[in-house]
Design an enzyme around this catalytic site. Structure first.
Site, short mmCIF file in Angstrom:
data_model
loop_
_atom_site.label_atom_id
_atom_site.label_comp_id
_atom_site.label_asym_id
_atom_site.label_seq_id
_atom_site.Cartn_x
_atom_site.Cartn_y
_atom_site.Cartn_z
N SER A 38 -2.39 -2.00 -0.20
CA SER A 38 -2.14 -1.09 0.93
C SER A 38 -3.26 -1.06 1.97
CB SER A 38 -1.90 0.32 0.43
OG SER A 38 -0.65 0.40 -0.21
N LYS A 83 -2.34 -2.24 5.29
CA LYS A 83 -1.56 -1.40 6.20
C LYS A 83 -2.37 -0.93 7.40
CE LYS A 83 1.31 0.13 2.31
NZ LYS A 83 1.61 1.26 1.39
N TYR A 128 6.28 -7.79 4.24
CA TYR A 128 5.50 -6.68 3.65
C TYR A 128 4.84 -7.11 2.34
CZ TYR A 128 4.66 -2.26 1.21
OH TYR A 128 4.08 -1.24 0.49
N TYR A 180 -2.86 8.93 0.54
CA TYR A 180 -1.61 9.58 0.13
C TYR A 180 -1.87 11.04 -0.24
CZ TYR A 180 -1.07 4.61 -0.09
OH TYR A 180 -1.13 3.30 0.23
N VAL A 224 -3.50 -0.35 -4.30
CA VAL A 224 -3.32 -0.32 -5.76
C VAL A 224 -4.01 -1.47 -6.49
CG1 VAL A 224 -1.25 1.11 -6.05
CG2 VAL A 224 -1.02 -1.33 -5.61
O1 DON Z 1 4.37 -1.56 -2.02
C1 DON Z 1 3.60 -1.34 -2.94
O2 DON Z 1 3.86 -0.55 -3.83
C2 DON Z 1 2.28 -2.09 -2.95
N1 DON Z 1 2.43 -3.38 -2.35
C3 DON Z 1 1.24 -1.34 -2.16
C4 DON Z 1 1.00 0.07 -2.64
C5 DON Z 1 -0.39 0.51 -2.57
O3 DON Z 1 -1.32 -0.27 -2.49
C6 DON Z 1 -0.63 1.97 -2.73
N2 DON Z 1 -2.02 2.25 -2.72
N3 DON Z 1 -2.81 2.85 -3.31
#
Ligand code: DON
Length: 312
Positions: A67, A70, A194, A246, A264
Site C-alpha cells: 500500500s 498508493k 492495482y 487506516y 502489508v
Molecule cells: O490490496 C491489498 O490488500 C494489498 N495489495 C495492499 C494492502 C495494504 O498494503 C494495506 N496496508 N497496510
C-alpha cells in the site's frame, strides 16, 4: 557531535534495539506469497535535506511495498487529472479496516480516501483510463524508478500473481464501485494494474529516496527536480497523516507524529517535512495491518530527533 553523526548513532541504536525484540507481530498471510517472508527482518533508512543517508539493518533487502505504492499512484493521478480526481475518491479517514466494504454502499460507491483499498483501486482506474494496462503499469514503475533514481526497481511477479489468485475482496470492492460507475475500465484491467503496483519490490534505501519530494515542498533537493507543487506535497502529507494507517492513523499520529504510509509487506514511509524522508521495514504487522516494529522504531526516531510535527 555533528547532526549527521547523531542521526547515524540514533538509527544504528534503533536497529540494534529492534533486532533484540521478540514481539514482532504477524506477517500478512492473506497474500500467500507475503506469508513466506521472514519476520526477523528489520531496516531503517533516513535521508536528510543535505542528502546524507543513515541506514541500519537490512537497508538493501527489497520487500513488497504494497500500500505504500498508493502514495505514488495518488501523486501520478493528481498529475494527470488534477482536482477532478476528487470526483472518484474522498479525503476523509475511514475509521475502518483497509479492505472494508461497509462504507461504500452508504456513500454510493465513492471510497473515503485514496489509501484504503477501494480508494486506491479508484485512483488506479483513473491512471488506467485511456491506456492499456501494460502502459499504466509501465508508467507507475517508471515513476518509481525516477523518484528513487534507480532503474533496477522491478515488480515481483510472484507477489502480483499470488494476490490476483486470492484477491476476492478487492474484486468485490472493484465490482461494487463499477456498479456505481466509479470504476470506468474493465474490472480485471483495473485490478491487474492495482495488484502490479502493490507488488513493486523496493529496499528501504530506495523508498527513502523516493519520498524525498514530499519532505521538501515537492522537490528533490539533491537534483533540484520538481515532482509536484509545494501545495500538492503538503496536501499529500496531510492525507498520509489522517489516512495513511487506516484505522491505526490516530494512534500513529499520537505516537509518531509524522505523515506516514504503511503497507502489508511491513514497510512504512514517513515524512518529516523539511527534515527527512524515512523508510522502515519490519514484516510483522499489528491488528490494523500496519508494521508493528516499524511503528515502534519510528516512535523512537521522532522522539530522539525531536521530529514530530506536533513539537518535541
Ligand atoms: O490490496 C491489498 O490488500 C494489498 N495489495 C495492499 C494492502 C495494504 O498494503 C494495506 N496496508 N497496510
Amino acid at each position: 557531535m555533528s547532526h549527521t553523526a547523531h542521526l547515524e548513532t540514533v538509527v544504528r541504536e534503533i536497529a540494534e534495539e529492534m533486532a533484540q525484540r521478540t514481539d514482532r507481530g504477524e506477517v500478512a498471510s492473506y497474500i500467500p506469497e507475503l506469508g513466506n517472508v521472514d519476520p526477523g527482518h528489520f531496516a531503517l533508512v533516513v535521508t536528510d535535506a543535505e542528502g546524507n543517508v543513515a541506514a541500519g539493518g537490512d537497508a538493501d533487502v527489497p520487500f513488497s511495498i504494497q500500500s505504500i505504492s498508493k502514495v505514488f499512484t495518488l501523486t501520478l493521478a493528481l498529475g494527470m487529472v488534477g482536482d477532478r480526481l476528487w470526483r472518484h475518491v474522498g479525503r476523509e479517514p475511514s475509521g475502518n479496516a483497509f479492505n472494508s466494504i461497509v462504507q461504500l454502499e452508504r456513500e454510493r460507491g465513492v471510497p473515503r480516501n485514496p489509501f484504503i483499498n477501494a480508494g486506491a483501486i479508484a485512483v488506479t482506474d483513473v491512471i488506467l483510463s485511456g491506456h492499456q494496462p501494460r502502459e499504466a503499469i509501465g508508467e507507475i514503475l517508471r515513476f518509481m524508478r525516477f523518484l528513487a533514481g534507480d532503474p533496477s526497481i522491478v515488480i515481483d511477479e510472484k507477489v502480483a500473481a499470488s494476490e490476483k489468485r486470492t484477491g476476492f475482496r478487492n474484486t468485490a470492492l472493484a465490482n461494487y464501485m463499477k456498479s456505481f460507475g466509479v470504476v470506468e475500465n474493465p474490472v480485471d484491467f483495473t485490478l491487474g494494474v492495482y495488484f502490479h503496483h502493490c507488488a513493486i519490490a523496493m529496499t528501504c534505501r530506495q523508498l527513502a529516496t523516493a519520498g524525498r519530494f514530499l519532505a521538501y515542498s515537492g522537490k528533490n533537493p539533491s537534483t533540484g527536480l520538481s515532482v509536484v507543487s509545494a501545495e500538492r506535497a503538503r496536501r499529500i502529507n496531510a492525507l498520509m497523516l489522517t489516512c495513511g494507517h487506516y484505522d491505526g492513523s490516530g494512534e500513529f499520529a499520537y505516537r509518531v507524529g509524522l505523515p506516514g504510509k504503511s503497507g502489508v509487506g511491513g514497510g512504512i514511509m514517513a515524512i518529516a517535512p523539511g527534515k527527512a524522508s524515512i523508510a522502515v521495514w519490519a514484516p510483522g504487522l499489528d491488528k490494523a495491518g500496519n508494521s508493528h516494529l516499524g511503528r515502534i522504531a519510528l516512535e523512537a526516531l521522532t522522539k530522539r530527533m525531536g521530529w514530530s510535527i506536533f513539537g518535541v
